[in-house]
Structures are given as structure tokens and as C-alpha cells.
Design an enzyme around this catalytic site. Structure first.
Site, PDB file in Angstrom:
ATOM      1  N   GLY A 227      25.055   5.673  33.081  1.00 44.80           N
ATOM      2  CA  GLY A 227      25.053   6.293  34.400  1.00 44.80           C
ATOM      3  C   GLY A 227      23.750   7.011  34.640  1.00 44.80           C
ATOM      4  N   SER A 228      23.799   8.049  35.453  1.00 47.85           N
ATOM      5  CA  SER A 228      22.563   8.733  35.852  1.00 47.85           C
ATOM      6  C   SER A 228      22.131   9.763  34.811  1.00 47.85           C
ATOM      7  CB  SER A 228      22.779   9.411  37.200  1.00 47.85           C
ATOM      8  OG  SER A 228      23.764  10.398  37.069  1.00 47.85           O
ATOM      9  N   GLU A 247      22.840   5.398  28.322  1.00 46.74           N
ATOM     10  CA  GLU A 247      22.147   4.299  29.012  1.00 46.74           C
ATOM     11  C   GLU A 247      21.920   4.790  30.431  1.00 46.74           C
ATOM     12  OE1 GLU A 247      21.142   1.449  27.767  1.00 46.74           O
ATOM     13  OE2 GLU A 247      22.129   1.503  25.817  1.00 46.74           O
ATOM     14  N   LEU A 248      20.679   5.184  30.724  1.00 53.69           N
ATOM     15  CA  LEU A 248      20.419   5.887  31.983  1.00 53.69           C
ATOM     16  C   LEU A 248      19.567   5.032  32.933  1.00 53.69           C
ATOM     17  CD1 LEU A 248      19.735   9.372  30.352  1.00 53.69           C
ATOM     18  CD2 LEU A 248      21.918   8.439  31.155  1.00 53.69           C
ATOM     19  N   CYS A 281      19.891  -0.610  37.083  1.00 56.31           N
ATOM     20  CA  CYS A 281      18.966   0.294  36.399  1.00 56.31           C
ATOM     21  C   CYS A 281      17.643  -0.394  36.085  1.00 56.31           C
ATOM     22  CB  CYS A 281      19.614   0.817  35.129  1.00 56.31           C
ATOM     23  SG  CYS A 281      20.421  -0.487  34.218  1.00 56.31           S
ATOM     24  N   GLU A 375      14.032   7.399  40.552  1.00 57.47           N
ATOM     25  CA  GLU A 375      14.747   6.123  40.651  1.00 57.47           C
ATOM     26  C   GLU A 375      15.368   6.026  42.047  1.00 57.47           C
ATOM     27  OE1 GLU A 375      18.596   5.932  38.627  1.00 57.47           O
ATOM     28  OE2 GLU A 375      18.171   3.854  38.122  1.00 57.47           O
TER      29      GLU A 375
HETATM   30  P1  NAD Z   1      26.811   8.695  37.654  1.00 58.81           P
HETATM   31  O1  NAD Z   1      26.008   9.377  36.614  1.00 58.81           O
HETATM   32  O2  NAD Z   1      27.031   9.369  38.944  1.00 58.81           O
HETATM   33  O3  NAD Z   1      28.262   8.330  37.091  1.00 58.81           O
HETATM   34  C1  NAD Z   1      28.413   7.626  35.873  1.00 58.81           C
HETATM   35  C2  NAD Z   1      29.784   7.944  35.326  1.00 58.81           C
HETATM   36  O4  NAD Z   1      29.813   9.328  34.945  1.00 58.81           O
HETATM   37  C3  NAD Z   1      30.920   7.747  36.311  1.00 58.81           C
HETATM   38  O5  NAD Z   1      32.045   7.235  35.635  1.00 58.81           O
HETATM   39  C4  NAD Z   1      31.186   9.147  36.774  1.00 58.81           C
HETATM   40  O6  NAD Z   1      32.478   9.322  37.271  1.00 58.81           O
HETATM   41  C5  NAD Z   1      30.973   9.916  35.497  1.00 58.81           C
HETATM   42  N1  NAD Z   1      30.772  11.360  35.649  1.00 58.81           N
HETATM   43  C6  NAD Z   1      30.196  12.019  36.673  1.00 58.81           C
HETATM   44  N2  NAD Z   1      30.223  13.346  36.436  1.00 58.81           N
HETATM   45  C7  NAD Z   1      30.819  13.516  35.240  1.00 58.81           C
HETATM   46  C8  NAD Z   1      31.121  14.646  34.444  1.00 58.81           C
HETATM   47  N3  NAD Z   1      30.821  15.876  34.848  1.00 58.81           N
HETATM   48  N4  NAD Z   1      31.729  14.454  33.258  1.00 58.81           N
HETATM   49  C9  NAD Z   1      32.021  13.222  32.825  1.00 58.81           C
HETATM   50  N5  NAD Z   1      31.772  12.103  33.539  1.00 58.81           N
HETATM   51  C10 NAD Z   1      31.167  12.253  34.727  1.00 58.81           C
HETATM   52  O7  NAD Z   1      26.127   7.250  37.850  1.00 58.81           O
HETATM   53  P2  NAD Z   1      26.485   6.122  38.915  1.00 58.81           P
HETATM   54  O8  NAD Z   1      26.038   6.581  40.246  1.00 58.81           O
HETATM   55  O9  NAD Z   1      27.889   5.654  38.745  1.00 58.81           O
HETATM   56  O10 NAD Z   1      25.554   4.951  38.375  1.00 58.81           O
HETATM   57  C11 NAD Z   1      24.225   4.844  38.725  1.00 58.81           C
HETATM   58  C12 NAD Z   1      23.319   5.284  37.609  1.00 58.81           C
HETATM   59  O11 NAD Z   1      23.628   4.567  36.425  1.00 58.81           O
HETATM   60  C13 NAD Z   1      21.868   4.970  37.892  1.00 58.81           C
HETATM   61  O12 NAD Z   1      21.064   6.048  37.509  1.00 58.81           O
HETATM   62  C14 NAD Z   1      21.606   3.750  37.031  1.00 58.81           C
HETATM   63  O13 NAD Z   1      20.261   3.550  36.701  1.00 58.81           O
HETATM   64  C15 NAD Z   1      22.432   4.054  35.840  1.00 58.81           C
HETATM   65  N6  NAD Z   1      22.715   2.830  35.083  1.00 58.81           N
HETATM   66  C16 NAD Z   1      22.151   2.652  33.848  1.00 58.81           C
HETATM   67  C17 NAD Z   1      22.392   1.473  33.150  1.00 58.81           C
HETATM   68  C18 NAD Z   1      21.815   1.230  31.790  1.00 58.81           C
HETATM   69  O14 NAD Z   1      22.361   0.391  31.068  1.00 58.81           O
HETATM   70  N7  NAD Z   1      20.759   1.902  31.387  1.00 58.81           N
HETATM   71  C19 NAD Z   1      23.194   0.488  33.706  1.00 58.81           C
HETATM   72  C20 NAD Z   1      23.729   0.710  34.961  1.00 58.81           C
HETATM   73  C21 NAD Z   1      23.499   1.885  35.637  1.00 58.81           C
END
Ligand code: NAD
Length: 473
Positions: A227-228, A247-248, A281, A375
């Protein structure tokens, strides 16, 4: 509309609230799922903990059979699941089908790798003091895994955590993104058809403000997060003593050098800046082009971007669909406006219709704007002209991110130089940074994260090496 159950220790269950999932193209409600109570979350964690030893001892043929069952069922249900991904995520059906195909491969690789968990013997009699000794090295799961996944690949990024966990014999609890829980719930349904022991998996669509209970629970020693950055690093700070994999995001660069095939480079960068509406990403965000071919390259790039078919994700011809929400599209639009106000030149695009942003290309984007250093996670590409390889590689590295980079060149010396000098987890020669095969190691450096996925790398990440020394041989 039927309320989909979540999966609690291998069984369907319903909780105390519901989560409504909408399609960002037209705002339609496409599904409703049940949300577990805190007591049910506790039950899932207790079940994962209770089964950890049994899971680690599962015979390899049982793990491989479960993984193969998932391959078969995903294949049989491929079109239905692709449509579900399209509905909940908004990605065009063409890309949604591709995602199901990749999830099938991911489970297939895991089934194969599960059969190869052989361990290793190390002879110790290389030293006189160790004469007659032999070490047997095996891999042991750290323990139950908490998988937290993003919205942009709601099936395959879940597969990248679930499949390796089953292969190594680790129970897993999936917390999917609230915008896109439905495909992971179908995966739960398929896993429930296997002979895996109860407690081996749960899929819990808990809201973010209830996720801390899972993150902090000591019975889940591994947190595998995609995620982010802000959320990922906050989790790492929250549980510094856990095994946390991040994995960000990134602002991936494609370098186009003068010896490149410009038609290929233009068509690939155009497509992979915009596929998934830029919500990958490793989407092409920065194109760094050598000056002497920049005019010729742009003359091919802009028509290629403008030829992309944008619109309804259900349409077979659509290449670029909506972003995940109107708010996400508004943010991308505001970043483009900020860059233009700071002096960037808009070469095409820049418009928004609801959640859909037109494929956009800008040049001369100041480094200190959001688009210039963060990003964007939208269908937006910045083009920067450089004098040659030195400046190009310095520009790639001038980022706090480092996931993957693409280098369009036909020169093998430059390819190896790119591999030595670029500060990223993966260098793709002759193609965009967006290339990923599910069996290869994948992950970032700098602010793009820690740890590696890709089936075999993830299996290593979820386990530790344990050594047994035999004496008196
Ligand atoms: P996000 O960080 O908003 O959410 C990711 C996950 O974290 C979701 O399941 C969300 O519900 C959870 N989350 C949010 N707050 C939380 C907390 N306080 N405690 C626990 N879990 C929590 O990301 P997104 O908007 O869903 O995805 C986009 C991001 O993911 C982008 O930055 C993208 O680059 C990244 N990404 C990285 C990869 C990789 O493999 N490097 C792949 C895909 C996406």
C-alpha cells in the site's frame, strides 16, 4: 442485494455491520459485504494461532493440492471474477482478465515451489574442529501472517501473500482494501473448498480504524503490507519488533536513450503510464529522454497517448478506465493544475470527467511540485529531456522512491551500467518499469519499501532458516 459473508477461520460468517462497494465509473452499488465484529476478529486470530503448528507440519502434497485447487477454480471462474474486479475496482475488463490470469500463475508457481521445499545439507568438516559434523538447514515459518492489501490489484496482490503463505505452511489473515474487498472474498470461498485445516485462512474486511487490533496482536508475528508509504511506515513504527514487509509506492521512470526503438518506446510508455488509470506502483510516471531524439520521440508519444481508448471499463475496447474514486481523480487533477501553475507545459490531457482523468503528458515539470517528486497514482506522465546517459541515470535516482526503472536501449554495456547504478529493486532493459512477472523477485529500495515478493522470495520472507547440527558422523 445479497450480503457477502466474510471468511472466519475457513467458514463463512456475518458480523455487525456492512460495507457497500461501488463502481467508480457510474457510482452503481456493485456489492455489499459483512464486516466482522472485534470478537470475530479475535476468534480469527485465536484460530490462526491454534493451527500454527499443524500448518507448519502440513505435508507438502496437501499444500500443493490446495494451491492447485485454487488454480483450477480460478480458471473455471475466471470470467466471473474478472467482471467482479472490473466492477469493484473500475479497471477495464481487458486488464481485469489479465489480473485473474496472473493470480492463476501466482498460485501455480506456489504449488510448484511448495514441492521444492527440500532444505539443504551443509558439510561442516571443512574445518578440523568440525570433523564428523553435518548441518541440516530447513526453513520454518515465522508464524501466522497478517496480509494488508491495496485496492489496485484486489486479487493478484492478495494472491501474492496467500499463495506463498500456504506453500510454507503459515496461517494467514487477509485484510483487504475497503474499496475492493469482493474479489478477496471469492478467493476465500475457493480456499474454503480445500482440505486446509480450519484457522489456516481468514478474510476479514475490517475498517482501517479497527485494523490496529490485528496489527498489534502478538499472535500474528508477520505483517505483510502492500500500500502507501505513510500507512506502511506507520505500521512499522507501531510494531517495530514484528517481521514487517512493506511493498510501497513509487514514481517509476522510463529512460529513452538515442539508440532505442522509438516506436516501441513511445507505444509502451503511452500504454503503461495509463493502464489501470496509472494506479500501479510501477506505472510510468517519469519519462527521461535523450535530447537528440526527444522531438522524434514526442512526435510518436503524443499520438500514442491520444489514441488510447478511455471510458466505460465494461467496454471490451476500453484501455483507460476511471480512477478508484472521484476524490482520487480530483486529487490527480489538482496536482496537474499545480504543476501547470508552476510553469509546466501541458502537452495533452489534463481534463477530468467524474472519476476519469484523460491520459495526460506534461513537460518541464518543476521538481518541487507534487507531480515533480511524489507518486501521482493517476494517468499522468512527465517528460524530462537530458543530455545523455549520465544525466539520465542521475535523474532516475533523483527520487526518494526506488521500485523499478525501465531503460530503452539496445546497448548491453549501458544495460549493465543501468543495473549497477540505478537505485531501484528492478531494472527492466528494453521495456517500461511496469513489467512484472509473478515468479521474479519484486520490491523496492529507499521509500518504496523493504522486503521482496514474487513467490519464491515471499516464501523466503515468510520463513527463517533453522539449522540442526548432526555430530559423530
Ligand atoms: P493505502 O495505504 O491507503 O491502503 C493499503 C491498505 O492499508 C488497505 O487495506 C487499507 O485499508 C489499509 N490501511 C489503511 N490504514 C490502515 C491502518 N491505520 N492500519 C492498518 N491498515 C490500514 O493504499 P491504497 O490506496 O489501497 O493503495 C495504493 C498504494 O499502494 C500506492 O501507494 C501504491 O504505489 C501502493 N502499491 C504498492 C505495490 C507494491 O507492490 N510495491 C503494489 C500495489 C500498490
Amino acid at each position: 442485494m445479497d450480503v457477502r459473508p466474510f471468511w472466519l477461520a475457513g467458514r463463512p460468517a456475518t458480523g455487525d455491520a456492512e460495507l457497500t462497494v461501488t463502481n467508480s465509473h457510474d457510482g452503481r452499488v456493485v456489492g455489499v459485504c459483512s464486516v466482522p465484529t472485534p470478537e470475530q476478529v479475535e476468534e480469527a486470530v485465536a484460530a490462526a494461532d491454534a493451527v500454527r503448528k499443524q500448518a507448519a507440519a502440513l505435508p507438502l502434497h496437501v499444500r500443493a493440492a490446495a494451491l492447485t485447487h485454487v488454480v483450477r477454480r480460478l480458471t473455471e471462474r475466471a470470467e466471473e471474477i474478472a467482471r467482479l474486479i472490473m466492477e469493484e475496482n473500475g479497471k477495464p475488463i481487458f486488464w481485469a482478465r489479465g489480473e485473474v490470469g496472473r493470480a492463476i500463475s501466482t498460485f501455480q508457481f506456489a504449488a510448484e515451489e511448495a514441492r521444492r521445499l527440500n532444505g539443504e545439507t551443509v558439510r561442516l568438516d571443512t574445518e578440523a574442529a568440525s570433523a564428523g559434523r553435518l548441518a541440516y538447514v530447513s526453513r520454518v515459518p515465522h508464524g501466522p501472517v497478517l496480509a494488508i492489501t491495496p485496492f489496485n490489484f484486489p486479487l493478484n496482490l492478495v494472491a501474492h501473500k496467500v499463495a506463498p503463505a500456504i506453500a510454507v505452511g503459515a496461517p494467514i489473515i487477509v485484510k483487504p482494501a475497503p474499496a475492493t474487498p469482493l474479489s478477496s472474498l471469492v478467493l476465500g470461498e475457493i480456499l474454503a473448498e480445500t482440505d486446509l485445516p480450519a484457522g489456516m485462512f481468514s478474510v476479514l474486511p475490517v475498517p482501517n480504524d479497527r485494523a490496529s487490533a490485528l496489527v498489534e496482536d502478538p499472535r500474528l508475528p508477520v505483517v505483510s503490507f502492500t500500500g502507501s508509504g505513510p500507512v506502511g511506515y506507520a505500521i512499522m513504527d507501531q510494531v517495530p519488533r514484528k517481521h514487517v514487509t512493506l511493498e510501497l509506492g513509487g514514481n517509476a521512470a522510463a529512460v529513452v536513450l538515442a539508440d532505442a526503438d522509438l516506436d516501441w518506446a513511445a507505444s509502451r510508455t503511452a500504454l503503461f503510464s495509463n493502464y489501470q488509470a496509472g494506479q500501479s506502483c510501477i506505472s510510468v510516471q517519469r519519462v527521461i529522454v535523450e535530447e537528440r531524439v526527444s522531438e522524434a520521440f514526442l512526435a510518436k508519444l503524443i499520438p500514442a497517448v491520444e489514441a488510447l481508448v478511455t471510458g466505460d471499463p465494461a467496454d471490451e475496447k476500453t484501455q483507460v478506465g476511471p480512477l478508484v474514486s472521484v476524490e482520487a481523480a480530483e486529487r490527480v487533477e489538482s496536482w496537474v493544475k499545480e504543476a501547470v501553475a508552476a510553469g509546466a507545459r501541458l502537452l495533452t490531457g489534463g481534463t477530468r470527467d467524474g472519476a476519469t482523468v484523460a491520459p495526460t503528458v506534461l513537460a518541464d515539470v518543476p521538481r518541487d511540485t507534487k507531480l515533480g517528486c511524489e507518486e501521482v497514482f493517476g494517468p499522468v506522465m512527465t517528460v524530462q529531456t537530458v543530455s545523455g546517459v549520465d544525466e539520465a541515470f542521475a535523474a532516475v535516482n533523483d527520487s526518494r522512491y526506488g521500485l523499478q526503472a525501465g531503460v530503452f536501449t539496445r546497448n548491453l554495456d549501458i544495460a549493465f551500467r543501468a543495473n549497477r547504478e540505478l537505485e531501484v529493486g528492478g531494472v527492466i532493459i528494453g521495456d517500461v518499469p511496469s513489467y512484472r512477472a509473478d515468479q521474479m523477485p519484486y520490491g523496492g529500495v529507499k521509500d518504496s519499501g523493504v522486503g521482496r515478493e514474487g513467490v519464491r522470495s515471499a516464501m523466503e520472507d515468510l520463513t527463517y532458516e533453522k539449522v540442526m547440527v548432526l555430530t559423530g558422523l
